[in-house]
Design an enzyme around this catalytic site. Structure first.
Site, mmCIF file in Angstrom:
data_model
loop_
_atom_site.group_PDB
_atom_site.id
_atom_site.type_symbol
_atom_site.label_atom_id
_atom_site.label_comp_id
_atom_site.label_asym_id
_atom_site.label_seq_id
_atom_site.Cartn_x
_atom_site.Cartn_y
_atom_site.Cartn_z
ATOM 1 N N TYR A 164 0.918 -0.753 29.486
ATOM 2 C CA TYR A 164 0.466 -0.460 28.132
ATOM 3 C C TYR A 164 -0.931 -1.042 27.943
ATOM 4 O O TYR A 164 -1.097 -2.201 27.577
ATOM 5 C CB TYR A 164 1.423 -1.030 27.093
ATOM 6 C CG TYR A 164 2.821 -0.468 27.120
ATOM 7 C CD1 TYR A 164 3.129 0.689 27.833
ATOM 8 C CD2 TYR A 164 3.845 -1.097 26.432
ATOM 9 C CE1 TYR A 164 4.419 1.203 27.854
ATOM 10 C CE2 TYR A 164 5.141 -0.588 26.440
ATOM 11 C CZ TYR A 164 5.415 0.553 27.161
ATOM 12 O OH TYR A 164 6.711 1.051 27.177
ATOM 13 N N PHE A 167 11.889 5.983 22.171
ATOM 14 C CA PHE A 167 11.594 6.881 21.053
ATOM 15 C C PHE A 167 12.772 6.954 20.079
ATOM 16 O O PHE A 167 13.308 8.032 19.820
ATOM 17 C CB PHE A 167 11.221 8.272 21.561
ATOM 18 C CG PHE A 167 9.954 8.292 22.368
ATOM 19 C CD1 PHE A 167 8.736 8.016 21.760
ATOM 20 C CD2 PHE A 167 9.980 8.563 23.721
ATOM 21 C CE1 PHE A 167 7.561 8.016 22.509
ATOM 22 C CE2 PHE A 167 8.817 8.558 24.474
ATOM 23 C CZ PHE A 167 7.603 8.292 23.874
ATOM 24 N N PRO A 168 13.170 5.825 19.519
ATOM 25 C CA PRO A 168 14.386 5.798 18.699
ATOM 26 C C PRO A 168 14.274 6.547 17.374
ATOM 27 O O PRO A 168 15.292 6.906 16.791
ATOM 28 C CB PRO A 168 14.610 4.299 18.453
ATOM 29 C CG PRO A 168 13.244 3.696 18.566
ATOM 30 C CD PRO A 168 12.553 4.489 19.645
#
Length: 289
Positions: free
Chosen positions: A69, A214-215
């Site tokens: 990231y 990606f909740p």
């Protein structure tokens, strides 16, 4: 919706990673604390720091990041915002994806690469040991035993506490567990996309933490007049809060890590821990897809 409290994440309940590492089940995913394409510095690094500090104030004590990231930007921001780390704060990171530019992700699981990335993560986080280190993607060109085996060596050296996997099948989890203990799995899963249901069910049976990627993806469910939108209005909640509340209700091993780069959105997401779905509402949402 339940009355707001100073630490809403406490209402999500506690899960013990590996049986010995307690975390509030509603965590925070730090991928969005970077530039476009998960590459480079964020537009507002001070807001990123405020997000991380505010999350801790709200009771979020499980932060999920990765060396890729930025690369490393997210880990460095976590150190800037939260180091020296308070007791009880758990930081999970990942390795196994190399980056050459925005939105470019390539599996790289050679043992020497995983070792180097682990050492770099320790340095960037300012940590002596990583609480949870996850194989970000299994490299199909490298035997799984070599990838997980290297993490086992790092664990024996005291540099990793627990080991997890990301985007794997049940068969891969079982294969990895023959090499060492696996405490968690991180797969794409949300209210609108439940393709990893078999992995979740396996995690429940074996008491492995399940971290849904990606909740908050809700798709057409959140459209005006749709089931998520309608139920959200009934409860005085937002569609994203409903999606997170559904995940928390779905399984006691579920550890949602919604990410954001804005304090206001963080506060909204964290309040989801206090949304109490009735049995009928939970079923209605689950059957809406």
């Amino acid at each position: 919706m339940a009355k707001e409290t100073a630490r809403p994440a406490d209402a999500s309940g506690v899960y013990r990673l590996g049986g010995d590492l307690p975390v509030n089940r509603l965590g925070y995913g730090a991928m969005q604390l970077t530039g476009p394409g998960v590459w480079g510095e964020p537009k507002d690094s001070e807001e990123a720091v405020r997000v991380l500090r505010r999350a801790a104030e709200l009771g979020v004590n499980f932060n999920d990041t990765a060396d890729s990231y930025g690369p490393f930007v997210s880990e460095q921001l976590i150190r800037k915002a939260l180091h020296p780390y308070p007791q009880g704060l758990v930081i999970a990171t990942k390795g196994g994806l190399s980056r050459s530019g925005p939105d470019d992700w390539r599996a790289l699981g050679r043992p020497e690469y995983l070792r180097r990335q682990t050492e770099l993560s320790l340095r960037h986080l300012g940590a002596e040991r990583i609480d949870l280190y996850q194989v970000h993607r299994i490299d199909p060109k490298v035997p799984l035993a070599d990838q997980v085996g290297e993490l086992l060596l790092l664990q024996r050296e005291g540099k990793i506490r627990h080991i997890g996997l990301s985007e794997v099948t049940v068969e891969r989890i079982e294969e990895a567990r023959k090499i060492t203990d696996i405490v968690s799995v991180r797969n794409l899963y949300n209210l609108a996309n439940r393709g990893a249901e078999d992995v979740l069910e396996y995690a429940e049976r074996e008491n492995l933490g399940f971290i849904p990627r990606f909740p908050i993806a809700t798709g057409q469910l959140a459209r005006p007049g749709g089931p998520l939108h309608t139920l959200a209005k009934e409860l005085g909640a937002s569609p994203s809060q409903m999606a997170l509340a559904w995940l928390l209700r779905r399984s006691p091993v579920m550890l949602p890590i919604p990410g954001t780069s804005r304090v206001a959105r963080l506060e909204e997401n964290t309040q989801a821990a206090q949304v109490a779905l009735s049995d009928a509402q939970f079923r209605a949402l689950g059957q809406a897809v």
